[in-house]
Design an enzyme around this catalytic site. Sequence first.
Site, short mmCIF file in Angstrom:
data_model
loop_
_atom_site.label_atom_id
_atom_site.label_comp_id
_atom_site.label_asym_id
_atom_site.label_seq_id
_atom_site.Cartn_x
_atom_site.Cartn_y
_atom_site.Cartn_z
N GLU A 117 -39.57 50.79 4.45
CA GLU A 117 -40.40 51.86 5.21
C GLU A 117 -40.80 52.72 3.75
O GLU A 117 -41.28 53.92 4.11
CB GLU A 117 -39.34 52.69 6.16
CG GLU A 117 -38.07 53.29 5.22
CD GLU A 117 -36.93 52.51 5.09
OE1 GLU A 117 -35.87 52.98 4.89
OE2 GLU A 117 -37.12 51.33 5.20
N ASN A 176 -35.17 52.51 14.29
CA ASN A 176 -34.90 50.65 14.73
C ASN A 176 -33.58 50.73 15.54
O ASN A 176 -33.73 50.01 16.40
CB ASN A 176 -34.63 50.07 13.26
CG ASN A 176 -35.98 49.40 12.65
OD1 ASN A 176 -36.93 49.52 13.28
ND2 ASN A 176 -35.70 49.38 11.26
#
Length: 303
Positions: A216, A181
């Site tokens: 995740e 990210n």
Amino acid sequence: MNDWDDTTSVALEPETAEDNPTRDRAYLIVIAGTNVGEMHKIDSNLTVLGRSVDATIRLTDDGISRHHCRIRVEGDSLVVEDLASRNGTFCNGERFSHHELQDGDKLQLGKTTILKFSYHDHLEESFQKQMLESALRDSLTGAYNKRYFMDRLDSEIKFALRHNVNLALMIMDLDKFKNINDTYGHLAGDKVLSVFARAMLKSIRNEDVLARYGGEEFAIITRAISRVDVLRFAERLCRETAALLIESEGVRIPVTVSIGIATVPEDRANSPEELIKSADDMLYEAKRQGRNRVIMSPDISDD
């Protein structure tokens, strides 16, 4: 051959939706119980419902018999018959042995499973599927959501312990996802999650459950698999993840996954929380040992 093995096709739907827009597609929708959210099309002369692996529609409620009831085509009607089940078959609250199904009927099998019988046209069918998907699945990844996962894991553990069936839980965590990210942006991170989940959905069996456990983290519930086979399965998923080709602005994003595995009955877990903790501990160990690997909990069943 048992009489429930007859699967001769019967024409219950038009060749195209445009040719005949009538509501002639027969479905059973599980609205309560372990298999809630499942939508089963009735498209054969004989459909058997039960707990057995050879049932046409397999339901995992402990109160359901191996071959609980069956649905037959009789002329233009569909008739449901109880197969001398242990706890009986009920329609709209009434126990029966033979019943002609009507649109909107609710069938109860076992202690908690309720199925709604209904006819749909092609538009209603599509809408119903979308409604079920939105209620049970994570919108980004297509994996089941955490609520469904927890309910399903609870029933699977009870089923495994009662019937002495092997059960495995894999907790999977994408390695260094925060770095993805931070380096490539959140849109790229979402793409990684989506591509990873689609790859996992293609790799698991139809009876397995893939869920997005959080962020995740993903989980896979897999039944009737040995410890050796589930370890091999998880290792293959690791390799497939590392081979995924995911790009952001022409640059490949490296992706790996760490997996922790816990099993029933070996872990002596009697609840979802206990089994999840065991798998989480193994996931932590996989991370500690360098990531991109699988660690399974030790077999303590004979200690």
